[in-house]
Design an enzyme around this catalytic site. Structure first.
Site, short mmCIF file in Angstrom:
data_model
loop_
_atom_site.label_atom_id
_atom_site.label_comp_id
_atom_site.label_asym_id
_atom_site.label_seq_id
_atom_site.Cartn_x
_atom_site.Cartn_y
_atom_site.Cartn_z
CG ASN A 281 8.44 0.58 4.88
OD1 ASN A 281 8.18 1.60 4.14
ND2 ASN A 281 9.41 -0.05 5.19
NE ARG A 282 -1.21 1.95 6.55
CZ ARG A 282 -1.81 0.89 6.63
NH1 ARG A 282 -1.51 -0.23 6.42
NH2 ARG A 282 -2.69 0.89 7.74
#
Length: 231
Positions: free
Chosen positions: A206-207
């Site tokens: 999710n970065r």
């Protein structure tokens, strides 16, 4: 152009769209407590792990980014040849684009893109030419063909054809046969990048990546502190 405004390849309806490419990184958390006190020591840890990974081809390959005095950037892949507490060393033709740019503007960035391990190392600092003795010592370790290549290639200059390059190499090979010492080209040598910041990047889902950066409060400071950056 698509309805959402993105552009597709009009010549190839099956072209891949980079916007559709996704990968979730799954690695262990990287904390400040995990890091060595000095950035080069931490680099050595990661470099050793990277070199042992069969997924990484040429772990010493790095992207070197330079800029002209008026800020026009350029990048290329170069091989790291040495590192220690004094900095990161690579060799090139001083007349090449990167050589000319570093002579005019010594600020430089290095990027080690170890993507299969979901890791990157980013170094920023100043570059300076290494001493001639250091250049000669390294040049003597290069394969004979690479030594000839350093003479044959007037790096970054325009040539008419590959045949011209091969002809120059052939002339040099005849002049300096195998086992005969090749002199070091006068315009060829090393740069040492003295780090001002060293960032260790580790990918996560999710970065929410880990980005831990070593910095000195002043260029003269002997100690480093670590700060966490938002991904």
């Amino acid at each position: 152009m698509r309805q959402d405004g993105s552009v597709t390849d009009a010549l190839d309806p099956d072209a891949l769209d980079p916007a559709d490419m996704r990968e979730q990184y799954r690695t262990m958390e990287l904390t400040v407590a995990d890091l060595a006190p000095e950035p080069v020591e931490q680099f050595a840890r990661w470099f050793k792990e990277t070199a042992a990974s069969p997924a990484i081809h040429e772990p010493n390959a790095m992207v070197v980014s330079t800029a002209t005095p008026d800020g026009r950037p350029s990048s290329r892949t170069v091989l790291l040849k040495h590192y220690d507490a004094a900095g990161f060393v690579f060799f090139t033709n001083y007349g090449s684009r990167k050589g000319r740019e570093l002579d005019a503007n010594p600020y430089v960035a290095l990027l080690f893109p170890w993507h299969p391990l979901a890791r990157q190392v980013i170094v920023t600092g100043r570059a300076a030419r290494v001493g001639r003795d250091e250049t000669v010592a390294y040049f003597r370790t290069r394969p004979h063909g690479s030594q000839l290549g350093a003479w044959a290639s007037h790096q970054s200059q325009v040539i008419e054809s590959r045949a011209e390059l091969l002809a120059r190499y052939g002339e040099l090979a005849a002049r300096y046969p195998e086992r005969e010492q090749v002199p070091v080209p006068p315009e060829w040598g090393g740069f040492r990048v003295v780090p001002e910041t060293v960032e260790f990047w580790q990918g996560h889902e999710n970065r929410l990546h880990d980005r831990l950066r070593y910095v000195r409060d002043t260029p003269e400071a002997e100690t480093w502190r670590v700060e966490r950056l938002s991904p």
